[in-house]
Design a protein around this motif. Sequence first.
Motif, PDB file in Angstrom:
ATOM      1  N   VAL A 155      20.023  71.505 -73.256  1.00 47.00           N
ATOM      2  CA  VAL A 155      18.617  71.873 -73.375  1.00 47.00           C
ATOM      3  C   VAL A 155      17.881  70.814 -74.194  1.00 47.00           C
ATOM      4  N   TRP A 164      17.777  71.584 -69.257  1.00 43.11           N
ATOM      5  CA  TRP A 164      16.973  72.795 -69.336  1.00 43.11           C
ATOM      6  C   TRP A 164      15.874  72.631 -70.371  1.00 43.11           C
ATOM      7  N   ASP A 204      20.462  83.883 -74.024  1.00 41.82           N
ATOM      8  CA  ASP A 204      20.259  82.875 -75.061  1.00 41.82           C
ATOM      9  C   ASP A 204      21.538  82.684 -75.873  1.00 41.82           C
ATOM     10  N   ALA A 205      21.465  81.775 -76.843  1.00 39.37           N
ATOM     11  CA  ALA A 205      22.675  81.364 -77.562  1.00 39.37           C
ATOM     12  C   ALA A 205      23.167  82.401 -78.559  1.00 39.37           C
ATOM     13  N   TYR A 227      23.374  79.862 -72.889  1.00 38.62           N
ATOM     14  CA  TYR A 227      23.211  78.783 -73.859  1.00 38.62           C
ATOM     15  C   TYR A 227      24.311  78.861 -74.912  1.00 38.62           C
ATOM     16  N   VAL A 259      24.843  75.898 -70.943  1.00 38.68           N
ATOM     17  CA  VAL A 259      23.866  74.910 -71.388  1.00 38.68           C
ATOM     18  C   VAL A 259      24.078  74.664 -72.873  1.00 38.68           C
ATOM     19  N   GLN A 313      23.294  73.710 -76.464  1.00 40.55           N
ATOM     20  CA  GLN A 313      22.054  73.744 -77.234  1.00 40.55           C
ATOM     21  C   GLN A 313      22.266  72.999 -78.542  1.00 40.55           C
TER      22      GLN A 313
END
Length: 290
Positions: A7, A33, A178-179, A211, A264, A266
């Motif tokens: 990202v 991303w 999300d992460a 993420y 992804v 991060q």
Amino acid sequence: MTALGVVFRPQLPPERLRGVARAADEAGLEELWLWEDCFLESGVASAAAALAWTERLRVGIGLLPVPLRNVALTAMEAATLHRMFPERFALGVGHGVQSWMGQVGARAESPVTLLREYLEALRALLRGEKVTTGGRYVRLDGVALDWPPPTPPAVLAGAAGPRTLRLTGEAADGTILDASASLDAVRRARRAVDEGRAAAGRTGRHELVVYLHTATGPDASERLAAELGRWGGTPAPDLGVAGDAEAVAEAVRRLAEAGADTVVLQPTADEPDIEGFVRFAAGEVRPLVP
């Protein structure tokens, strides 16, 4: 095969995107991303630029906040990018951060209802249909795109709670976590999504994008711990990874086993070399991930 991405955080100035996107493309990274966090950078403008600067990179927006954007406008922008850059653009939408939506006077009383209406209208418009709907939030009167994509693109949606996760299974083509999602949370999310898909009679592919907080380099552990503290987390293996390529690849593999299709990476907010991070992901981590 598990797809791997990075990202580009909008806390970086927009003028940095060109170098990062080109580095990702040249290094062979699969995906880059972007976020549309208020009030930093436009997701659509950034995606268009990144796509134009690269040749093969898939560029995803994860995500556009639906209270902020009329669904017809989102459909127009998504259709345009899909036609100009076939198979290279991934669109994600979601509730948005409610406090930010309140700041601009767009906060919805029922975010789940809004997201359902939005997804149904957006996917219909991208299929080339003429849409008339009078929902609680989404209202269209005979709206159709003059230039829909030749084939309907996938529309992903961000989710965290069980209601929204089931909704993404019913009404979206993919889900973004999300992460903050632990391995157990990823497993629960996959089950909730599959419940929604079964309830809606859907059988096609449903991409799960996750993420992963990631730090590498000599001070990786310290930077990851500080990053997790900013996000309200703890330096546990489930919530991030610090270390070399093998450590990062192992964390990616665990997420894939839990149900992630795309991971992804991060980087931390204080990542000192984002172009180097992209090359690390593509050149060192990617070969270790099936």
